[in-house]
Design a protein around this motif. Structure first.
Motif, PDB file in Angstrom:
ATOM      1  N   THR A   1       9.305  -5.193  24.120  1.00 30.24           N
ATOM      2  CA  THR A   1       8.281  -5.895  25.097  1.00 30.24           C
ATOM      3  C   THR A   1       7.596  -5.033  26.079  1.00 30.24           C
ATOM      4  O   THR A   1       6.482  -5.042  26.291  1.00 30.24           O
ATOM      5  CB  THR A   1       8.956  -7.092  25.738  1.00 30.24           C
ATOM      6  OG1 THR A   1      10.352  -6.437  26.541  1.00 30.24           O
ATOM      7  CG2 THR A   1       9.359  -8.183  24.767  1.00 30.24           C
ATOM      8  N   GLU A   2       8.236  -4.051  26.564  1.00 27.78           N
ATOM      9  CA  GLU A   2       7.681  -3.015  27.246  1.00 27.78           C
ATOM     10  C   GLU A   2       6.603  -2.192  26.776  1.00 27.78           C
ATOM     11  O   GLU A   2       5.436  -1.895  27.364  1.00 27.78           O
ATOM     12  CB  GLU A   2       8.561  -1.857  28.185  1.00 27.78           C
ATOM     13  CG  GLU A   2       9.693  -2.536  28.810  1.00 27.78           C
ATOM     14  CD  GLU A   2       9.359  -2.725  30.129  1.00 27.78           C
ATOM     15  OE1 GLU A   2       8.403  -2.555  30.576  1.00 27.78           O
ATOM     16  OE2 GLU A   2       9.817  -4.086  30.424  1.00 27.78           O
ATOM     17  N   LEU A   3       6.832  -1.766  25.381  1.00 23.66           N
ATOM     18  CA  LEU A   3       5.789  -1.198  24.491  1.00 23.66           C
ATOM     19  C   LEU A   3       4.703  -2.096  24.403  1.00 23.66           C
ATOM     20  O   LEU A   3       3.402  -1.504  24.386  1.00 23.66           O
ATOM     21  CB  LEU A   3       6.489  -0.830  23.147  1.00 23.66           C
ATOM     22  CG  LEU A   3       7.532   0.251  23.253  1.00 23.66           C
ATOM     23  CD1 LEU A   3       8.266   0.458  21.802  1.00 23.66           C
ATOM     24  CD2 LEU A   3       7.079   1.671  23.694  1.00 23.66           C
ATOM     25  N   LEU A   4       4.957  -3.257  24.050  1.00 24.14           N
ATOM     26  CA  LEU A   4       3.610  -4.310  23.867  1.00 24.14           C
ATOM     27  C   LEU A   4       2.920  -4.045  24.878  1.00 24.14           C
ATOM     28  O   LEU A   4       1.631  -4.188  24.881  1.00 24.14           O
ATOM     29  CB  LEU A   4       4.138  -5.830  23.410  1.00 24.14           C
ATOM     30  CG  LEU A   4       3.247  -6.714  23.519  1.00 24.14           C
ATOM     31  CD1 LEU A   4       2.406  -6.234  22.180  1.00 24.14           C
ATOM     32  CD2 LEU A   4       4.047  -8.213  22.906  1.00 24.14           C
ATOM     33  N   ILE A   5       3.452  -4.440  26.266  1.00 25.24           N
ATOM     34  CA  ILE A   5       2.607  -4.509  27.334  1.00 25.24           C
ATOM     35  C   ILE A   5       1.910  -3.205  27.551  1.00 25.24           C
ATOM     36  O   ILE A   5       0.387  -3.189  27.994  1.00 25.24           O
ATOM     37  CB  ILE A   5       3.552  -4.585  28.577  1.00 25.24           C
ATOM     38  CG1 ILE A   5       4.175  -6.238  28.642  1.00 25.24           C
ATOM     39  CG2 ILE A   5       2.687  -4.585  30.147  1.00 25.24           C
ATOM     40  CD1 ILE A   5       5.317  -6.362  29.520  1.00 25.24           C
ATOM     41  N   ILE A   6       2.590  -2.043  27.487  1.00 25.17           N
ATOM     42  CA  ILE A   6       1.928  -0.922  28.154  1.00 25.17           C
ATOM     43  C   ILE A   6       0.872  -0.555  26.895  1.00 25.17           C
ATOM     44  O   ILE A   6      -0.368  -0.163  27.160  1.00 25.17           O
ATOM     45  CB  ILE A   6       2.832   0.240  27.800  1.00 25.17           C
ATOM     46  CG1 ILE A   6       3.885   0.135  28.998  1.00 25.17           C
ATOM     47  CG2 ILE A   6       2.005   1.697  28.305  1.00 25.17           C
ATOM     48  CD1 ILE A   6       4.941   0.767  29.052  1.00 25.17           C
ATOM     49  N   PHE A   7       1.162  -0.491  25.751  1.00 25.19           N
ATOM     50  CA  PHE A   7       0.182  -0.021  24.559  1.00 25.19           C
ATOM     51  C   PHE A   7      -0.947  -1.135  24.194  1.00 25.19           C
ATOM     52  O   PHE A   7      -2.221  -0.606  23.873  1.00 25.19           O
ATOM     53  CB  PHE A   7       0.959   0.390  23.221  1.00 25.19           C
ATOM     54  CG  PHE A   7       1.815   1.738  23.650  1.00 25.19           C
ATOM     55  CD1 PHE A   7       1.220   3.035  23.825  1.00 25.19           C
ATOM     56  CD2 PHE A   7       2.925   1.748  23.679  1.00 25.19           C
ATOM     57  CE1 PHE A   7       1.830   4.215  23.755  1.00 25.19           C
ATOM     58  CE2 PHE A   7       3.792   3.108  23.910  1.00 25.19           C
ATOM     59  CZ  PHE A   7       3.237   4.190  24.154  1.00 25.19           C
ATOM     60  N   GLY A   8      -0.562  -2.544  24.280  1.00 24.39           N
ATOM     61  CA  GLY A   8      -1.446  -3.560  24.094  1.00 24.39           C
ATOM     62  C   GLY A   8      -2.659  -3.249  25.156  1.00 24.39           C
ATOM     63  O   GLY A   8      -3.585  -3.389  24.747  1.00 24.39           O
TER      64      GLY A   8
ATOM     65  N   VAL B   1      12.070   1.261  32.074  1.00 23.80           N
ATOM     66  CA  VAL B   1      11.974   1.889  31.061  1.00 23.80           C
ATOM     67  C   VAL B   1      10.257   1.993  30.639  1.00 23.80           C
ATOM     68  O   VAL B   1       9.837   2.945  30.310  1.00 23.80           O
ATOM     69  CB  VAL B   1      12.610   1.071  29.622  1.00 23.80           C
ATOM     70  CG1 VAL B   1      12.071   1.761  28.337  1.00 23.80           C
ATOM     71  CG2 VAL B   1      13.910   1.745  29.761  1.00 23.80           C
ATOM     72  N   GLY B   2       9.714   0.795  31.373  1.00 20.77           N
ATOM     73  CA  GLY B   2       8.333   0.792  31.339  1.00 20.77           C
ATOM     74  C   GLY B   2       7.575   1.663  32.052  1.00 20.77           C
ATOM     75  O   GLY B   2       6.632   2.532  31.600  1.00 20.77           O
ATOM     76  N   THR B   3       8.162   2.108  33.338  1.00 22.51           N
ATOM     77  CA  THR B   3       7.399   3.116  34.019  1.00 22.51           C
ATOM     78  C   THR B   3       7.797   4.492  33.304  1.00 22.51           C
ATOM     79  O   THR B   3       6.806   5.404  33.144  1.00 22.51           O
ATOM     80  CB  THR B   3       7.976   3.361  35.174  1.00 22.51           C
ATOM     81  OG1 THR B   3       7.953   2.194  36.052  1.00 22.51           O
ATOM     82  CG2 THR B   3       7.549   4.600  36.140  1.00 22.51           C
ATOM     83  N   PHE B   4       8.923   4.885  32.773  1.00 20.48           N
ATOM     84  CA  PHE B   4       9.190   6.039  31.896  1.00 20.48           C
ATOM     85  C   PHE B   4       8.341   6.067  30.787  1.00 20.48           C
ATOM     86  O   PHE B   4       7.821   7.210  30.580  1.00 20.48           O
ATOM     87  CB  PHE B   4      10.664   5.922  31.497  1.00 20.48           C
ATOM     88  CG  PHE B   4      10.979   6.900  30.379  1.00 20.48           C
ATOM     89  CD1 PHE B   4      10.934   8.301  30.654  1.00 20.48           C
ATOM     90  CD2 PHE B   4      11.195   6.362  29.045  1.00 20.48           C
ATOM     91  CE1 PHE B   4      11.127   9.189  29.506  1.00 20.48           C
ATOM     92  CE2 PHE B   4      11.354   7.259  27.910  1.00 20.48           C
ATOM     93  CZ  PHE B   4      11.405   8.463  28.112  1.00 20.48           C
TER      94      PHE B   4
END
Length: 283
Positions: A32-39, A207-210
């Motif tokens: 979900t963090e990947l989806l938020i960031i890369f989306g 993890v999102g910040t990282f």
């Protein structure tokens, strides 16, 4: 190859150090963090750039993976092509190259250089200025000024994809913070469920910040720099053509004209004098 090797080193260094320090790799897997960031990164990239730039970025990334065609072999073919055209023009007259210029695909000269034929923009640059030479009696300084203006414009076009990618690299750490803030908002719902549940939720948020910082500075930023270098090598082909054409218009012999072009190339990919001479004779 360097892009792949560098990426492997970045991944191995960061994740390897994390594991050796006692970290659990599964904690870093937060879809979900990947989806938020890369989306969000993809969306902002599409908002900020015209369609042709978006296409050029993906094409540029593919060229980085497959390797730039603008190497020593390419430059030698380019100079050899120019030599043949100049030599024919000198021996048979300027009008003799009109058919080659107007129908480059079927030209006996141009068809011997498939790598150059694939570079449509560079091919148009060559034929346009050869056509100008054959059509009129333009002064050398006027021709050189016209070519420099077009090269400046082409430089902007070639560097635009790299600049677009660099802006996304700058935005990724901020988008990582967005993902982390949303994770903390979700964590507020777990305050009554004990420290273990809260700890896992906070870890997921961090993890999102990282990921935002790691991807921005470890991958996307360096990719934009690599795209800039690739653009410079392509631009050198235009400068090579300009130097050679200006030299031949100034009255230099074909062999000397391509020497002017050779000197415009970057030293790490520039063929030697004898090496180029042997290549021209072989062609």
């Amino acid at each position: 190859m360097l892009l792949i090797i560098g990426s492997i080193i970045v991944i191995a260094s960061v994740l390897g150090g994390y594991v050796l320090h006692g970290g659990n790799l599964m904690v870093l897997w937060q879809p979900t963090e990947l989806l938020i960031i890369f989306g969000a990164a993809l969306g902002s990239f599409i908002i900020a750039n015209p369609l042709h730039t978006v296409k050029e970025v993906f094409a540029g990334i593919m060229r980085l993976l497959t390797g730039s065609p603008f190497n020593k072999s390419y430059y030698m073919d380019l100079l050899s092509l120019l030599y043949e055209v100049f030599d024919k023009s000198r021996k048979q007259g300027v009008m003799s190259i009109e058919e080659d210029i107007d129908n480059a695909e079927s030209s006996a000269i141009f068809s011997r250089y498939p790598a150059i034929m694939k570079s449509k923009a560079l091919l148009d640059f060559i034929t346009d200025y050869l056509r100008i030479i054959s059509a009129g009696n333009m002064a050398t300084h006027e021709l050189e000024g016209m070519m420099e203006n077009e090269i400046d414009s082409r430089q902007h076009e070639l560097e635009e994809p790299a600049h677009a990618v660099n802006k996304i690299a700058d935005a990724l750490p901020g988008l990582g913070i967005v993902a982390a803030v949303l994770g903390i908002v979700i964590t507020m719902n777990f305050l009554s469920e004990g420290p273990e549940r809260i700890g896992l939720s906070v870890a997921a948020a961090l993890v999102g910040t990282f990921l935002g910082i790691w991807m921005g500075y470890g991958f996307v930023g360096p990719t934009s720099i690599a795209m800039e270098h690739a653009a410079k090598y392509e631009l050198k082909a235009y400068e090579c053509v300009k130097s050679a054409i200006v030299a031949t218009v100034s009255g230099q012999a074909p062999q000397m004209a391509i020497e002017f072009g050779r000197k415009a190339l970057p030293t790490d990919k520039r063929p030697g004098f004898q090496e180029l001479n042997d290549h021209v004779r072989a062609k």
